[in-house]
Scaffold this motif. Structure first.
Motif, PDB file in Angstrom:
ATOM      1  N   ASN A  86       3.727  10.487  -9.235  1.00  0.00           N
ATOM      2  CA  ASN A  86       3.124  10.701 -10.547  1.00  0.00           C
ATOM      3  C   ASN A  86       2.269  11.963 -10.585  1.00  0.00           C
ATOM      4  O   ASN A  86       2.204  12.644 -11.604  1.00  0.00           O
ATOM      5  CB  ASN A  86       2.285   9.495 -10.969  1.00  0.00           C
ATOM      6  CG  ASN A  86       3.169   8.284 -11.282  1.00  0.00           C
ATOM      7  OD1 ASN A  86       4.348   8.425 -11.557  1.00  0.00           O
ATOM      8  ND2 ASN A  86       2.576   7.109 -11.218  1.00  0.00           N
ATOM      9  N   GLN A  87       1.603  12.291  -9.486  1.00  0.00           N
ATOM     10  CA  GLN A  87       0.752  13.482  -9.435  1.00  0.00           C
ATOM     11  C   GLN A  87       1.583  14.759  -9.487  1.00  0.00           C
ATOM     12  O   GLN A  87       1.130  15.771 -10.010  1.00  0.00           O
ATOM     13  CB  GLN A  87      -0.098  13.481  -8.172  1.00  0.00           C
ATOM     14  CG  GLN A  87      -1.233  12.482  -8.211  1.00  0.00           C
ATOM     15  CD  GLN A  87      -1.986  12.418  -6.898  1.00  0.00           C
ATOM     16  OE1 GLN A  87      -1.595  13.048  -5.913  1.00  0.00           O
ATOM     17  NE2 GLN A  87      -3.064  11.655  -6.876  1.00  0.00           N
ATOM     18  N   TYR A  96       0.834  -1.205   0.000  1.00  0.00           N
ATOM     19  CA  TYR A  96       0.000   0.000   0.000  1.00  0.00           C
ATOM     20  C   TYR A  96       0.870   1.257   0.000  1.00  0.00           C
ATOM     21  O   TYR A  96       0.599   2.204  -0.740  1.00  0.00           O
ATOM     22  CB  TYR A  96      -0.926  -0.012   1.227  1.00  0.00           C
ATOM     23  CG  TYR A  96      -1.792   1.209   1.336  1.00  0.00           C
ATOM     24  CD1 TYR A  96      -2.964   1.318   0.599  1.00  0.00           C
ATOM     25  CD2 TYR A  96      -1.437   2.257   2.175  1.00  0.00           C
ATOM     26  CE1 TYR A  96      -3.764   2.438   0.689  1.00  0.00           C
ATOM     27  CE2 TYR A  96      -2.223   3.387   2.274  1.00  0.00           C
ATOM     28  CZ  TYR A  96      -3.389   3.463   1.535  1.00  0.00           C
ATOM     29  OH  TYR A  96      -4.167   4.587   1.628  1.00  0.00           O
ATOM     30  N   LYS A 127       3.998   1.520  -1.061  1.00  0.00           N
ATOM     31  CA  LYS A 127       4.664   1.625  -2.359  1.00  0.00           C
ATOM     32  C   LYS A 127       3.711   2.164  -3.426  1.00  0.00           C
ATOM     33  O   LYS A 127       4.073   3.016  -4.226  1.00  0.00           O
ATOM     34  CB  LYS A 127       5.216   0.264  -2.789  1.00  0.00           C
ATOM     35  CG  LYS A 127       6.425  -0.172  -2.008  1.00  0.00           C
ATOM     36  CD  LYS A 127       6.877  -1.556  -2.461  1.00  0.00           C
ATOM     37  CE  LYS A 127       8.047  -2.047  -1.637  1.00  0.00           C
ATOM     38  NZ  LYS A 127       8.434  -3.420  -2.002  1.00  0.00           N
ATOM     39  N   LEU A 128       2.491   1.654  -3.437  1.00  0.00           N
ATOM     40  CA  LEU A 128       1.506   2.080  -4.424  1.00  0.00           C
ATOM     41  C   LEU A 128       1.193   3.566  -4.277  1.00  0.00           C
ATOM     42  O   LEU A 128       1.174   4.308  -5.255  1.00  0.00           O
ATOM     43  CB  LEU A 128       0.229   1.251  -4.285  1.00  0.00           C
ATOM     44  CG  LEU A 128      -0.945   1.664  -5.179  1.00  0.00           C
ATOM     45  CD1 LEU A 128      -0.612   1.386  -6.645  1.00  0.00           C
ATOM     46  CD2 LEU A 128      -2.191   0.925  -4.763  1.00  0.00           C
ATOM     47  N   ASN A 129       0.942   4.016  -3.074  1.00  0.00           N
ATOM     48  CA  ASN A 129       0.602   5.420  -2.851  1.00  0.00           C
ATOM     49  C   ASN A 129       1.786   6.333  -3.071  1.00  0.00           C
ATOM     50  O   ASN A 129       1.615   7.459  -3.529  1.00  0.00           O
ATOM     51  CB  ASN A 129       0.012   5.615  -1.458  1.00  0.00           C
ATOM     52  CG  ASN A 129      -1.415   5.112  -1.411  1.00  0.00           C
ATOM     53  OD1 ASN A 129      -2.193   5.383  -2.311  1.00  0.00           O
ATOM     54  ND2 ASN A 129      -1.739   4.360  -0.380  1.00  0.00           N
ATOM     55  N   LYS A 130       2.985   5.884  -2.754  1.00  0.00           N
ATOM     56  CA  LYS A 130       4.169   6.703  -2.991  1.00  0.00           C
ATOM     57  C   LYS A 130       4.330   6.952  -4.485  1.00  0.00           C
ATOM     58  O   LYS A 130       4.591   8.073  -4.909  1.00  0.00           O
ATOM     59  CB  LYS A 130       5.408   6.001  -2.424  1.00  0.00           C
ATOM     60  CG  LYS A 130       6.669   6.807  -2.529  1.00  0.00           C
ATOM     61  CD  LYS A 130       7.829   6.070  -1.880  1.00  0.00           C
ATOM     62  CE  LYS A 130       9.097   6.881  -1.968  1.00  0.00           C
ATOM     63  NZ  LYS A 130      10.233   6.207  -1.347  1.00  0.00           N
ATOM     64  N   GLN A 131       4.129   5.932  -5.284  1.00  0.00           N
ATOM     65  CA  GLN A 131       4.240   6.082  -6.733  1.00  0.00           C
ATOM     66  C   GLN A 131       3.146   7.015  -7.257  1.00  0.00           C
ATOM     67  O   GLN A 131       3.386   7.833  -8.122  1.00  0.00           O
ATOM     68  CB  GLN A 131       4.162   4.712  -7.420  1.00  0.00           C
ATOM     69  CG  GLN A 131       4.511   4.758  -8.886  1.00  0.00           C
ATOM     70  CD  GLN A 131       5.934   5.270  -9.114  1.00  0.00           C
ATOM     71  OE1 GLN A 131       6.877   4.872  -8.443  1.00  0.00           O
ATOM     72  NE2 GLN A 131       6.078   6.179 -10.054  1.00  0.00           N
ATOM     73  N   ARG A 132       1.929   6.904  -6.712  1.00  0.00           N
ATOM     74  CA  ARG A 132       0.827   7.780  -7.108  1.00  0.00           C
ATOM     75  C   ARG A 132       1.150   9.240  -6.817  1.00  0.00           C
ATOM     76  O   ARG A 132       0.896  10.110  -7.642  1.00  0.00           O
ATOM     77  CB  ARG A 132      -0.438   7.398  -6.335  1.00  0.00           C
ATOM     78  CG  ARG A 132      -1.516   6.885  -7.215  1.00  0.00           C
ATOM     79  CD  ARG A 132      -2.789   6.702  -6.451  1.00  0.00           C
ATOM     80  NE  ARG A 132      -3.146   5.307  -6.553  1.00  0.00           N
ATOM     81  CZ  ARG A 132      -3.895   4.646  -5.720  1.00  0.00           C
ATOM     82  NH1 ARG A 132      -4.388   5.237  -4.672  1.00  0.00           N
ATOM     83  NH2 ARG A 132      -4.172   3.387  -5.902  1.00  0.00           N
ATOM     84  N   ILE A 133       1.689   9.510  -5.655  1.00  0.00           N
ATOM     85  CA  ILE A 133       2.051  10.876  -5.276  1.00  0.00           C
ATOM     86  C   ILE A 133       3.139  11.409  -6.178  1.00  0.00           C
ATOM     87  O   ILE A 133       3.080  12.554  -6.631  1.00  0.00           O
ATOM     88  CB  ILE A 133       2.474  10.929  -3.787  1.00  0.00           C
ATOM     89  CG1 ILE A 133       1.257  10.661  -2.893  1.00  0.00           C
ATOM     90  CG2 ILE A 133       3.102  12.268  -3.456  1.00  0.00           C
ATOM     91  CD1 ILE A 133       1.597  10.414  -1.454  1.00  0.00           C
TER      92      ILE A 133
END
Length: 138
Positions: free
Chosen positions: A135-136, A125, A127-133
Motif C-alpha cells: 500500500n505504501q 504479522y 501478511k499484515l506488513n506485506k500489505q502495508r508495504i
C-alpha cells in the motif's frame, strides 16, 4: 575507493553465501558444488573483482567512485577478499551450529516437517506488513 570496495564486498560475500546455503546443515565443503555453479561463480567473482579494481574515476549516481587498483593501497581488493572469506567461515560455522540446535530442540517444529513452521501470529504479522508495504508503494 569506498564505493568500489563496498561493491566488491557485496559481490563476493553474496556469492560465498550461496555456496554456504546450498549445503543445508552441513559445512560448505561437505558437498561439491555442481560444475555449472563453480563456473558461474568463478566468472562472476572474477569479473566483479576486475571491475572493482579498474573502475575509472567517475560519479555514478553523484557519488565519487574509483577502482581499487588505481590508488594506494593497490592491495585493497585482496583485503576485501580476505575479510569476506574469514566472515564466510564464521557464517558457515554459525549456520551449522544453529541448524544442529534447531534439530536438537525442534525449534519451530523443524523436525516435524523439515521446514520452519511459524506460529499463526507470525504468519498474520507477515501478511499484515506485506500489505502495508504494498500500500505504501502505491
Amino acid at each position: 575507493q569506498i564505493t568500489t570496495a563496498i561493491y566488491l564486498k557485496v559481490s563476493v560475500s553474496d556469492f560465498l553465501t550461496l555456496f554456504s546455503s546450498r549445503t543445508g546443515g552441513d559445512f560448505f565443503w561437505s558437498t561439491r558444488p555442481a560444475t555449472i555453479l563453480l563456473l558461474a561463480g568463478g566468472l562472476a567473482l572474477s569479473l566483479s573483482t576486475i571491475i572493482a579494481c579498474v573502475w575509472p574515476s567517475s560519479y555514478p549516481d553523484g557519488i565519487y567512485a574509483l577502482g581499487l587498483a588505481r590508488r594506494t593501497p593497490v592491495e585493497l581488493a585482496i583485503y576485501v577478499w580476505i575479510y569476506c572469506i574469514v566472515w564466510w567461515f564464521i557464517q558457515d560455522t554459525c549456520k551449522v551450529i544453529f541448524m544442529h540446535l534447531m534439530q536438537k530442540y525442534n525449534v519451530f517444529g523443524f523436525n516435524d516437517t523439515g521446514l520452519l513452521v511459524l506460529p499463526e501470529s507470525a504468519i498474520n504479522y507477515i501478511k499484515l506488513n506485506k500489505q502495508r508495504i504494498i500500500n505504501q508503494k502505491h
